[in-house]
Design an enzyme around this catalytic site. Structure first.
Site, PDB file in Angstrom:
ATOM      1  NE  ARG A  62     -35.961  43.758 -10.827  1.00 27.32           N
ATOM      2  CZ  ARG A  62     -35.027  44.196 -10.142  1.00 27.32           C
ATOM      3  NH1 ARG A  62     -35.213  45.693  -9.940  1.00 27.32           N
ATOM      4  NH2 ARG A  62     -34.119  43.661  -9.764  1.00 27.32           N
ATOM      5  CD  GLU A  99     -26.554  37.779  -1.968  1.00 31.96           C
ATOM      6  OE1 GLU A  99     -27.607  38.628  -1.729  1.00 31.96           O
ATOM      7  OE2 GLU A  99     -26.276  37.129  -2.953  1.00 31.96           O
TER       8      GLU A  99
END
Length: 174
Positions: A62, A99
């Site tokens: 993006r 994560e």
């Protein structure tokens, strides 16, 4: 809030529990679908950096959507920072933590002229890991990160802290 941040806030949709339960995804599709709003955002960013940078870099995917039109508006070149394995030729790579593991971004080794002033653009600043890795690539490539620009910053994740003393601007902080 500025006029541009109001415009972004009105055209970004929250999608709860995407991509996993407990996450609220910031969907930029409505912003991109509004041609006048998209142009206004690109013009706002371009005006801020006119004469201050030599090249624009964007982080896959993006960051490409915003970085390429900003580069065009400034009359500058655009450098894509890609996920590993997507670029031909010699590349420079940088790993960062997620994560749930690690990831890697790359740039072509000859993408930046020595000393070039780079504006790095992405859609969202979250934890800052991807952006920090991209800054490392730019600097290892011999250029200078003049500024980082984000459409949205998730302020509660403290991503700015990972970007050292580099100038960071976010249109909208949530």
């Amino acid at each position: 809030m500025s006029q541009t941040s109001d415009l972004v806030a009105a055209r970004v949709r929250d999608v709860p529990d995407f991509p996993k339960p407990g996450v609220v995804f910031k969907d930029i599709a409505p912003l991109l679908a509004d041609g006048a709003a998209f142009r206004s955002l690109v013009d706002d960013i371009a005006q801020r950096y006119s004469g201050r940078v030599d090249v624009v870099a964007g982080i896959e995917a993006r960051g490409f959507i915003f970085g390429a039109p900003v580069a065009l508006a400034l009359g500058l070149g655009f450098v894509p920072i890609r996920k590993a394995g997507k670029l031909p030729g010699d590349t420079i790579a940088s790993s960062y933590s997620l994560e749930y593991g690690t990831a890697e971004v790359e740039v072509q080794a000859d993408a930046f002229e020595s000393g070039a002033r780079v504006l790095l653009i992405d859609d969202v600043l979250a934890t800052g890991g991807t952006s920090a890795a991209a800054c490392e690539l730019i600097e290892r490539g011999g250029a200078e990160v003049t500024a980082l620009e984000f459409v949205i910053e998730l302020g509660f994740l403290d991503g700015r802290d990972r970007l050292a003393d580099r100038p960071v601007n976010a249109i909208l902080t949530v």
